[in-house]
Scaffold this motif. Structure first.
Motif, PDB file in Angstrom:
ATOM      1  N   LEU A  97      67.082  58.186  42.976  1.00 44.33           N
ATOM      2  CA  LEU A  97      68.022  58.114  44.247  1.00 44.33           C
ATOM      3  C   LEU A  97      67.593  59.723  44.725  1.00 44.33           C
ATOM      4  O   LEU A  97      67.510  60.826  44.278  1.00 44.33           O
ATOM      5  N   ARG A  98      67.576  59.455  46.192  1.00 40.14           N
ATOM      6  CA  ARG A  98      67.369  60.843  47.001  1.00 40.14           C
ATOM      7  C   ARG A  98      68.544  60.881  48.185  1.00 40.14           C
ATOM      8  O   ARG A  98      68.893  59.864  48.527  1.00 40.14           O
ATOM      9  N   GLN A  99      68.483  62.225  48.768  1.00 41.94           N
ATOM     10  CA  GLN A  99      69.665  62.447  49.452  1.00 41.94           C
ATOM     11  C   GLN A  99      69.144  63.639  50.476  1.00 41.94           C
ATOM     12  O   GLN A  99      68.785  64.599  49.933  1.00 41.94           O
ATOM     13  N   GLU A 103      72.106  61.016  54.691  1.00 38.79           N
ATOM     14  CA  GLU A 103      71.500  59.970  54.559  1.00 38.79           C
ATOM     15  C   GLU A 103      70.887  59.816  52.945  1.00 38.79           C
ATOM     16  O   GLU A 103      70.468  60.865  52.547  1.00 38.79           O
ATOM     17  N   HIS A 104      70.957  58.870  52.608  1.00 37.67           N
ATOM     18  CA  HIS A 104      70.673  58.061  51.219  1.00 37.67           C
ATOM     19  C   HIS A 104      69.484  57.031  51.018  1.00 37.67           C
ATOM     20  O   HIS A 104      69.570  56.246  52.142  1.00 37.67           O
ATOM     21  N   TRP A 105      68.614  57.073  50.110  1.00 37.45           N
ATOM     22  CA  TRP A 105      67.643  56.102  49.842  1.00 37.45           C
ATOM     23  C   TRP A 105      67.066  56.392  48.582  1.00 37.45           C
ATOM     24  O   TRP A 105      67.428  57.211  47.846  1.00 37.45           O
ATOM     25  N   ARG A 154      54.460  59.930  50.597  1.00 36.24           N
ATOM     26  CA  ARG A 154      53.163  59.917  49.899  1.00 36.24           C
ATOM     27  C   ARG A 154      52.664  58.271  49.609  1.00 36.24           C
ATOM     28  O   ARG A 154      53.195  57.325  49.546  1.00 36.24           O
ATOM     29  N   SER A 155      51.289  58.156  49.765  1.00 32.15           N
ATOM     30  CA  SER A 155      50.678  56.965  49.398  1.00 32.15           C
ATOM     31  C   SER A 155      51.142  56.318  48.193  1.00 32.15           C
ATOM     32  O   SER A 155      51.154  57.134  47.211  1.00 32.15           O
ATOM     33  N   GLY A 156      51.340  54.964  48.079  1.00 30.33           N
ATOM     34  CA  GLY A 156      51.487  54.426  46.515  1.00 30.33           C
ATOM     35  C   GLY A 156      53.049  54.537  46.247  1.00 30.33           C
ATOM     36  O   GLY A 156      53.578  54.207  45.121  1.00 30.33           O
ATOM     37  N   THR A 157      53.925  54.913  47.398  1.00 27.74           N
ATOM     38  CA  THR A 157      55.192  55.034  46.994  1.00 27.74           C
ATOM     39  C   THR A 157      56.127  54.374  48.111  1.00 27.74           C
ATOM     40  O   THR A 157      55.477  53.953  49.031  1.00 27.74           O
ATOM     41  N   SER A 158      57.445  54.162  47.972  1.00 22.81           N
ATOM     42  CA  SER A 158      58.072  53.418  48.772  1.00 22.81           C
ATOM     43  C   SER A 158      59.410  53.875  48.951  1.00 22.81           C
ATOM     44  O   SER A 158      60.168  54.579  48.032  1.00 22.81           O
ATOM     45  N   GLU A 159      60.106  53.552  49.949  1.00 26.35           N
ATOM     46  CA  GLU A 159      61.659  53.918  50.287  1.00 26.35           C
ATOM     47  C   GLU A 159      62.502  52.723  50.535  1.00 26.35           C
ATOM     48  O   GLU A 159      62.025  51.837  51.302  1.00 26.35           O
ATOM     49  N   VAL A 160      63.704  52.756  49.756  1.00 26.31           N
ATOM     50  CA  VAL A 160      64.547  51.780  49.726  1.00 26.31           C
ATOM     51  C   VAL A 160      65.884  51.856  50.436  1.00 26.31           C
ATOM     52  O   VAL A 160      66.138  53.108  49.912  1.00 26.31           O
ATOM     53  N   ARG A 161      66.287  51.424  51.393  1.00 29.13           N
ATOM     54  CA  ARG A 161      67.503  51.637  52.256  1.00 29.13           C
ATOM     55  C   ARG A 161      68.305  50.584  51.952  1.00 29.13           C
ATOM     56  O   ARG A 161      67.843  49.424  52.172  1.00 29.13           O
ATOM     57  N   CYS A 162      69.823  50.727  52.063  1.00 30.20           N
ATOM     58  CA  CYS A 162      70.758  49.718  51.897  1.00 30.20           C
ATOM     59  C   CYS A 162      72.025  50.066  52.450  1.00 30.20           C
ATOM     60  O   CYS A 162      72.400  51.073  52.474  1.00 30.20           O
ATOM     61  N   ASP A 163      72.415  49.137  53.402  1.00 28.03           N
ATOM     62  CA  ASP A 163      73.608  49.278  54.083  1.00 28.03           C
ATOM     63  C   ASP A 163      74.724  48.206  54.159  1.00 28.03           C
ATOM     64  O   ASP A 163      75.680  47.727  54.690  1.00 28.03           O
ATOM     65  N   ILE A 164      74.653  47.520  52.550  1.00 30.08           N
ATOM     66  CA  ILE A 164      75.604  46.551  52.313  1.00 30.08           C
ATOM     67  C   ILE A 164      76.537  47.182  51.445  1.00 30.08           C
ATOM     68  O   ILE A 164      76.500  47.869  50.565  1.00 30.08           O
ATOM     69  N   GLY A 166      79.355  50.067  50.477  1.00 28.80           N
ATOM     70  CA  GLY A 166      78.762  51.674  50.131  1.00 28.80           C
ATOM     71  C   GLY A 166      77.186  51.793  49.952  1.00 28.80           C
ATOM     72  O   GLY A 166      76.770  50.994  48.878  1.00 28.80           O
ATOM     73  N   SER A 167      76.353  52.511  50.594  1.00 29.66           N
ATOM     74  CA  SER A 167      75.140  52.612  50.522  1.00 29.66           C
ATOM     75  C   SER A 167      74.614  53.137  48.970  1.00 29.66           C
ATOM     76  O   SER A 167      73.674  52.490  48.316  1.00 29.66           O
ATOM     77  N   ALA A 168      75.522  54.132  48.674  1.00 25.27           N
ATOM     78  CA  ALA A 168      75.285  54.756  47.345  1.00 25.27           C
ATOM     79  C   ALA A 168      75.339  53.864  46.421  1.00 25.27           C
ATOM     80  O   ALA A 168      74.507  53.557  45.294  1.00 25.27           O
ATOM     81  N   GLN A 169      76.480  52.728  46.121  1.00 26.98           N
ATOM     82  CA  GLN A 169      76.686  51.655  45.353  1.00 26.98           C
ATOM     83  C   GLN A 169      75.454  50.733  45.203  1.00 26.98           C
ATOM     84  O   GLN A 169      74.989  50.353  44.241  1.00 26.98           O
ATOM     85  N   CYS A 170      75.184  50.375  46.448  1.00 32.68           N
ATOM     86  CA  CYS A 170      74.206  49.325  46.802  1.00 32.68           C
ATOM     87  C   CYS A 170      72.813  49.979  45.975  1.00 32.68           C
ATOM     88  O   CYS A 170      72.248  49.290  45.392  1.00 32.68           O
ATOM     89  N   LEU A 171      72.480  51.009  46.332  1.00 30.48           N
ATOM     90  CA  LEU A 171      71.290  51.704  45.921  1.00 30.48           C
ATOM     91  C   LEU A 171      71.345  51.812  44.613  1.00 30.48           C
ATOM     92  O   LEU A 171      70.248  51.789  43.668  1.00 30.48           O
ATOM     93  N   SER A 172      72.406  52.292  44.014  1.00 27.70           N
ATOM     94  CA  SER A 172      72.561  52.369  42.463  1.00 27.70           C
ATOM     95  C   SER A 172      72.131  50.941  41.627  1.00 27.70           C
ATOM     96  O   SER A 172      71.691  50.987  40.475  1.00 27.70           O
TER      97      SER A 172
END
Length: 317
Positions: A97-99, A103-105, A154-164, A166-172
């Motif tokens: 988890l990053r912030q 913004e959370h992702w 970075r190449s070979g990495t991905s970022e996932v975002r969620c707005d369903i 609470g974004s923090a709960q969804c990402l968890s």
């Protein structure tokens, strides 16, 4: 003796084939490096408009170059290629988890094409009923919101975002699912492969001045730069001496790569001294630009600016 003579030409041809048929111009391979540097653009092949669009496509598309590189910028020694991404590394967790500000992702240590099938698996296992799925765009739309996927910085990495909800709960919830299922072989999505081709760190030459373009907003760009300047270099090569967050400035001491390797300084028995530079970060919407000047704000040689920005870009890619 006739059977042996019969097979000798075939054996000779096979030997040449295995060796790559490399006998050109009196026994030497023909070096085409100079030709590549002076190559000119040719008119693309045009196919009839009545062709079958499914059967006839670009099998090996070449990305559009958006810099003003010219042959005058060419160097004798080509730069070393970036290492290929080898999937999950031992230094960082698979999903984290990053912030940055509000913004959370979720940062995933895998390419988008391999993360996409797992996101679809998350939607199925959690009873999410998608209203639209766009693999090439990396989005899963639902009645409650959306889940989006894109390539990380970075190449070979991905970022996932969620707005369903609470974004923090969804990402968890997504993080827990990915952590428990990333070892399973879920394959790679061919439809999501365009997500792997977005270059988010670009070194550009604009009117003779070098700059580093980042597909990040100001908050994230500052955080990423600060982390890499502190952790991405040997302390003998780069040191952050001061910073001004409100002005978007880093003051650094930097020793070029050739000086660090010895160079002509070793001929006189003296140690190379680092240069003093100021990095300026300017942001607009979701993009940021890094430029280089002397610590006193004076312009620096283009070659020195390029070398420094290229070194920083290598830590960000």
């Amino acid at each position: 003796m006739k059977p042996i003579l019969k097979w000798m030409p075939l054996m000779l041809c096979s030997s040449l084939a295995l060796s790559g048929c490399g006998l050109f111009q009196d026994g030497y391979y023909y070096d085409r490096n100079a030709e590549y540097q002076t190559a000119e653009m040719a008119k693309p092949l045009e196919l009839p408009a009545s062709r079958n669009q499914v059967r006839y496509q670009d099998s090996m598309p070449v990305p559009q170059a958006d810099s003003d590189f010219s042959t005058s910028d060419a160097v004798d020694d080509a730069p070393r290629p970036q290492p290929l991404a080898s999937g999950q590394s031992d230094e960082q967790p698979y999903a984290e988890l990053r912030q940055a500000g509000s913004e959370h992702w979720l940062l995933v240590d895998a390419a988008p094409a391999s993360v996409w099938p797992r996101l679809q698996g998350f939607a199925v296992d959690h009873g999410v009923n998608p209203t639209a799925i766009n693999a090439a765009g990396g989005r899963i739309e639902t009645a409650q919101g959306s889940v989006s996927l894109r390539q990380g910085l970075r190449s070979g990495t991905s970022e996932v975002r969620c707005d369903i909800g609470g974004s923090a709960q969804c990402l968890s919830s997504i993080k827990a699912y990915l952590d428990s299922n990333h070892t399973a072989d879920s394959g790679v999505s061919l439809a999501a492969q365009p997500l792997d081709q977005s270059e988010r760190v670009k070194l550009r030459n604009r009117g003779g001045n070098w700059e580093l373009d980042l597909a990040l907003d100001g908050e994230r760009a500052w955080s990423e730069l600060y982390y890499q300047l502190q952790n991405g270099f040997d302390s003998n090569r780069l040191t952050v001496t001061d910073q001004n967050r409100s002005a978007g400035q880093f003051f650094i001491d930097y020793l070029p790569q050739d000086a660090d390797d010895g160079g002509w300084f070793s001929w006189f028995g003296s140690d190379p001294q680092p240069g003093h530079y100021r990095l300026q970060l300017d942001s607009n919407a979701g993009n940021s630009v890094v430029t280089v000047a002397g610590a006193d704000g004076q312009p620096v040689e283009p070659a020195a600016a390029r070398e420094l920005l290229d070194a920083i870009a290598s830590t960000l890619r």
